[in-house]
Design a protein around this motif. Structure first.
Motif, short mmCIF file in Angstrom:
data_model
loop_
_atom_site.label_atom_id
_atom_site.label_comp_id
_atom_site.label_asym_id
_atom_site.label_seq_id
_atom_site.Cartn_x
_atom_site.Cartn_y
_atom_site.Cartn_z
N ARG A 346 0.84 -1.21 0.00
CA ARG A 346 0.00 0.00 0.00
C ARG A 346 0.87 1.26 0.00
O ARG A 346 0.58 2.23 -0.71
CB ARG A 346 -0.93 0.00 1.21
N LEU A 347 1.93 1.24 0.79
CA LEU A 347 2.83 2.40 0.83
C LEU A 347 3.47 2.64 -0.54
O LEU A 347 3.50 3.77 -1.03
CB LEU A 347 3.93 2.18 1.87
N ALA A 352 3.80 5.75 -5.64
CA ALA A 352 3.90 5.75 -7.10
C ALA A 352 2.72 6.44 -7.77
O ALA A 352 2.77 6.71 -8.97
CB ALA A 352 3.99 4.31 -7.61
N ASP A 353 1.68 6.73 -7.02
CA ASP A 353 0.46 7.31 -7.58
C ASP A 353 0.65 8.81 -7.81
O ASP A 353 0.74 9.59 -6.85
CB ASP A 353 -0.71 7.05 -6.63
N GLY A 354 0.72 9.21 -9.06
CA GLY A 354 0.93 10.62 -9.37
C GLY A 354 -0.22 11.51 -8.99
O GLY A 354 -0.06 12.74 -8.92
N TYR A 367 8.67 5.24 -0.04
CA TYR A 367 9.34 4.12 -0.73
C TYR A 367 10.34 3.43 0.20
O TYR A 367 10.45 2.20 0.22
CB TYR A 367 10.06 4.62 -1.98
N ALA A 368 11.12 4.21 0.94
CA ALA A 368 12.13 3.62 1.83
C ALA A 368 11.47 2.80 2.92
O ALA A 368 11.94 1.70 3.26
CB ALA A 368 13.00 4.72 2.44
N PRO A 494 5.64 9.07 -12.83
CA PRO A 494 4.73 8.49 -13.81
C PRO A 494 4.80 9.24 -15.14
O PRO A 494 4.91 10.45 -15.17
CB PRO A 494 3.35 8.65 -13.15
N GLN A 495 4.75 8.49 -16.25
CA GLN A 495 4.79 9.11 -17.58
C GLN A 495 3.42 9.67 -17.95
O GLN A 495 2.39 9.05 -17.70
CB GLN A 495 5.19 8.05 -18.63
#
Length: 912
Positions: A346-347, A352-354, A367-368, A494-495
């Motif tokens: 979940r973290l 990663a969710d822009g 992320y860490a 994210p692209q």
């Protein structure tokens, strides 16, 4: 405690050059008068060490040390204290070092503060006080001059670590030690002591956490002693909240709401006032005065209470819809350290969710933490790598390097290892040997080629940039050799859908063609990159557009793209990209001849680069500052920036920054009428040989070299390089080159041809624009006309040159133009002479006192006005004269006085 390492005493004092210079000025001044100074900084930054250095350095008299233990017997009044000090001093100067002066009791502090502010008649006494920086300065010392100790710069902390370990620390261990110490020298030494020799060499795993509660508490000392339970809960909640914030402060409302959750039993409503002395409040924000104490509060709290604080913060943040920080606090509230797959997933997904509002700093932490909670090696490596990528975007390479080291310790597929190498290479490109960066980025491109061609293309282009910075033309061409390249892929973000895959390919093709001298092939590709930047809003794409525009010599397009990249990077919180955007803006202004604007961007860029830990980028900004200062009557500033730029350039192989810095030093020589020195310097840069400057920069210095060589009587040295410069001018990538070429030909031409060539050069300048280069040509033409006994024409050209130099702030060349006009019998008005008439009589009096070196307080005493009145009038003086410093004001007043004297002697026929 796991270690047995014996830390030897550091051989030298690392860093603190500015602080030592300030203290040295106090010591030197004691030969003539009394003085005082307060040294402040958080625990561990070296206040005591600086006082000890001062005591060792003082040779003019005796030294008296006063410590907190003596405050009981300290005199109750300033007069008594001064009498005691005068008796101790005798006839010689006396330096009084008072360590931890904040620990004295209130009456003793009051006496010490009044003694410092008194005139000290009858003796030369220097009071050097140290006070803690983790709390507000005591009011008794608030009016005294202060020198603040900040954390050590990365290079100084690195040197200190080498000094105390004889360079025996493994690279990965070094990165973790430097990151954990955060520039605090005492903490760095304590961490080294904690490790065994095997751990220092990377032969055994490091203890976790590296900076444990005992180590932090030992460095913090007594700074946190004795808070009440309520105060401790407040401190703990603030320290816990900062862990998931974007900066050093947090919202007061969040803290108070969390305290209500933390203490649900009936009790008075929590209040943030009065605050514990280690906290500071500003508006609706709370922060610790000292980052070290914040970490210590969190680490030394009882584990159950620490987890409860995080749980309370998670509850409040969840209720407010702040999903990512809430989940981070929820993860820190766990009572076990074992991996928790669901929470880790979940973290990582939220990071990663822009669409989730979060800065790169917060995504780094998420992320860490997800990596710490992940059992699978490949997934853990990918998450550590993603955390490092975000840390780089946040401008924290010091945080990225340990994360990359952690990723390297996990088994991972080629694509993940490629991303890690790409992040490592980008960190080295901005703050390390660029040759190493080149190799890391090439490795990244090879690892990414199969599964992530977009990132492989990004790595290849970055490798070419590294080779460019190193001045390695063969490596640059080899890196850009034809091969498969893909669409751009900004790492770690994210692209956006629907982006064209062409910009990176076009940049590759155009850059290589340009290096091969094929402008016909380079221009279409690079123009495509520039054009796409007009409609793109991503900072990475805009930086590519600015770079391509600079390669084509389209400085206005480069300025527009650079300004938009700067705005986009700031809006996204991408602190790593801000210094680069400012670098492109500074270069564009420099190429356009707008030195003042280049200086403003470079000053801002230098500050942001140093904050982001980007020493290589800082070196480029220093080179620009040196070039700007080389025309502005600031030889000391030129020398300072050149020295700093070359120090980094030589260590990290920055040929481009080194060439620019050397050019700046030579141009300063030329401007001050030292053509022999300038020709010697420039000859090393532009003449063929192994020491020739950067392949893309040395041609820019050719016009300066031709001028210096001709004035030095060595025109024969110029023929070969002038042929190369003619090819460069024909290439069309430098809008000033055609006019500069004509000027060079005029300098070398016989008398019957020079006139037409100077006129042709001036006409080309009119087409290209740029006050500075046009004024230089007018100055040389005016000199030539004067020596040909054509005074009327010479006066016109020299007057035009003077106006152009004044317009662009080129004081060095303006001085030359004035001297030539005086040789013709004219009396040109100095820049200061006319503008001083804009001042009121009171403003003029204040300006003259300040120009003589008086402080605002001394001016106020002399004129019998308040310091506030002097401050008010001095701001008006600065605005009226267009100056930015007291040094500039002093130069303007001095020049005005000189020109008034010259004018009077010319009117009366007096001889100097």
């Amino acid at each position: 405690m796991t270690g047995e390492t014996t830390v030897r005493t550091a051989v030298r004092f690392h860093g603190r050059s500015a602080q030592r210079e300030t203290v040295r000025a106090l010591l030197d001044g004691l030969r003539a008068h009394s003085g005082h100074l307060v040294v402040t900084g958080e625990p561990g930054l070296g206040r005591t060490a600086l006082l000890q250095w001062a005591a060792r350095s003082f040779r003019a008299g005796s030294v008296l040390h006063l410590g907190p233990a003596t405050d009981r017997c300290a005199p109750a009044t300033a007069e008594e204290l001064l009498g005691t000090l005068r008796a101790a001093a005798g006839e010689a100067p006396l330096l009084v070092c008072v360590d931890d002066a904040h620990l004295w009791d209130a009456p003793a502090r009051a006496a010490l503060g009044r003694a410092a502010e008194s005139p000290h008649t009858g003796g030369r006494i220097g009071l050097l006080l140290s006070v803690a920086g983790h709390r507000a300065v005591d009011p008794e010392y608030a009016r005294l001059p202060v020198v603040r100790l900040d954390p050590l710069a990365p290079s100084h902390a690195d040197a200190l670590l080498d000094d105390v370990t004889d360079g025996a620390t493994a690279p990965a261990v070094r990165e973790q030690l430097l990151a954990e110490a955060e520039g605090n020298p005492a903490l760095l030494l304590a961490l080294v002591r904690r490790l065994s020799p095997a751990e220092l060499r990377g032969l055994r795993p490091l203890p976790a956490p590296l900076a444990d509660a005992g180590t932090l508490a030992a460095v913090a000392g007594r700074a946190l002693s004795g808070p009440s339970p309520d105060a401790h809960d407040l401190l703990l909640t603030v320290s816990a909240a900062v862990r998931a914030s974007d900066g050093p402060d947090v919202d007061t409302g969040l803290v108070l709401d969390a305290l209500r959750h933390l203490r649900p039993e009936p009790a008075p409503a929590p209040a943030a006032d009065p605050l514990p002395e280690v906290l500071a409040g500003a508006g609706d924000r709370l922060r610790f005065h000292s980052p070290l104490l914040r970490r210590t509060v969190h680490a030394t709290a009882a584990p159950d209470r620490r987890r409860a604080a995080h749980r309370a913060l998670a509850d409040v943040l969840e209720a407010g819809g702040h999903r990512l920080p809430a989940l981070l606090h929820r993860s820190w509230s766990l009572s076990v350290r074992t991996p928790v797959a669901r929470l880790a997933d979940r973290l990582a997904a939220l990071a990663a969710d822009g669409t989730v509002p979060a800065s790169p700093r917060l995504r780094t932490k998420a992320y860490a933490r997800a990596a710490e909670l992940t059992a699978d090696g490949a997934a853990r490596a990918e998450r550590y790598t993603a955390a490092a990528e975000q840390a780089l975007l946040a401008g924290r390479p010091d945080r990225a390097r340990p994360l990359l080291a952690a990723a390297r310790g996990c088994a991972a597929p080629a694509a993940v290892r490629g991303r890690a190498e790409l992040a490592r290479g980008m960190a080295e490109l901005r703050d390390g040997p660029v040759g190493d960066a080149h190799q890391s980025l090439l490795l990244a491109a090879s690892l990414l080629a199969a599964d992530a061609p977009a990132d492989a293309a990004t790595a290849t282009l970055a490798a070419a940039v590294a080779a460019w910075a190193a001045g390695d033309l063969p490596a640059c061409l080899a890196t850009l050799s034809p091969g498969p390249v893909g669409p751009p892929g900004p790492v770690g973000r994210p692209q956006a859908p629907g982006r064209s895959p062409d910009p990176v390919r076009d940049h590759h093709v155009g850059m290589r063609a340009l290096l091969e001298g094929r402008l016909d092939r380079a221009a279409p590709s690079l123009e495509q990159v520039v054009e796409r930047g007009r409609t793109d809003d991503r900072p990475e794409a805009l930086l590519r557009s600015a770079s391509a525009a600079l390669l084509l010599g389209k400085v206005d397009a480069a300025r527009r793209a650079g300004a938009r990249a700067l705005a986009a990077a700031r809006q996204l919180g991408s602190d790593a990209l801000v210094p680069q955007a400012l670098e492109y803006l500074a270069y564009a202004e420099l190429r356009a001849g707008r030195h003042s604007q280049a200086r403003v961007h470079a000053e801002d860029g230098l500050r942001t680069a140093l904050r982001a830990g980007q020493r290589n980028t800082a070196a480029h900004h220093r080179a620009v500052l040196a070039l700007a200062a080389s025309i502005e009557e600031e030889p000391q500033a030129v020398a300072r920036h050149v020295e700093a730029a070359l120090a980094t350039a030589r260590r990290h192989g920055l040929a481009q920054a080194a060439t620019l810095a050397e050019w700046a030093a030579a141009r300063a020589d030329l401007g001050r009428g030292r053509p022999h020195d300038a020709a010697d310097r420039l000859g090393l840069l532009v003449l063929p040989g192994p020491g020739r400057g950067h392949f893309a920069v040395w041609r820019l210095a050719v016009p300066c070299f031709v001028e210096a060589a001709v004035l030095a009587g060595r025109p024969e040295d110029t023929h070969e390089v002038l042929t190369d410069f003619a090819g460069w001018a024909a290439f069309g990538a430098d809008p000033q080159a055609a006019a500069q070429l004509a000027r060079c030909h005029a300098l070398l031409a016989p008398q019957d041809r020079a006139d037409d060539l100077y006129l042709r050069a001036l006409a080309r300048h009119d087409e290209a624009g740029g006050d500075f280069e046009r004024a230089r040509t007018a100055l040389l033409y005016g000199k030539w006309l004067r020596r040909r006994r054509r005074p009327r024409e010479a006066r016109g050209r020299l007057g035009t040159a003077l106006a152009g130099f004044d317009r662009c702030g080129a004081g060095v060349w303006a001085t030359q133009a004035r001297a030539e006009l005086r040789a013709l019998g004219a009396a040109p008005q100095a820049r200061g002479a006319g503008t001083l008439t804009r001042l009121t009589p009171q403003q003029l009096r204040i300006a003259r006192h300040v120009a003589e070196g008086a402080t605002n307080r001394e001016v106020a005493l002399t004129l019998a006005v308040s310091t506030r009145t002097v401050d008010y009038h001095l701001r008006k003086v600065f605005a009226a004269l267009g100056v930015r410093s007291r040094l500039e004001l002093a130069r303007m007043v001095e020049q005005a006085e000189q020109d008034q004297g010259v004018g009077r002697s010319e009117k009366t026929g007096a001889q100097p």
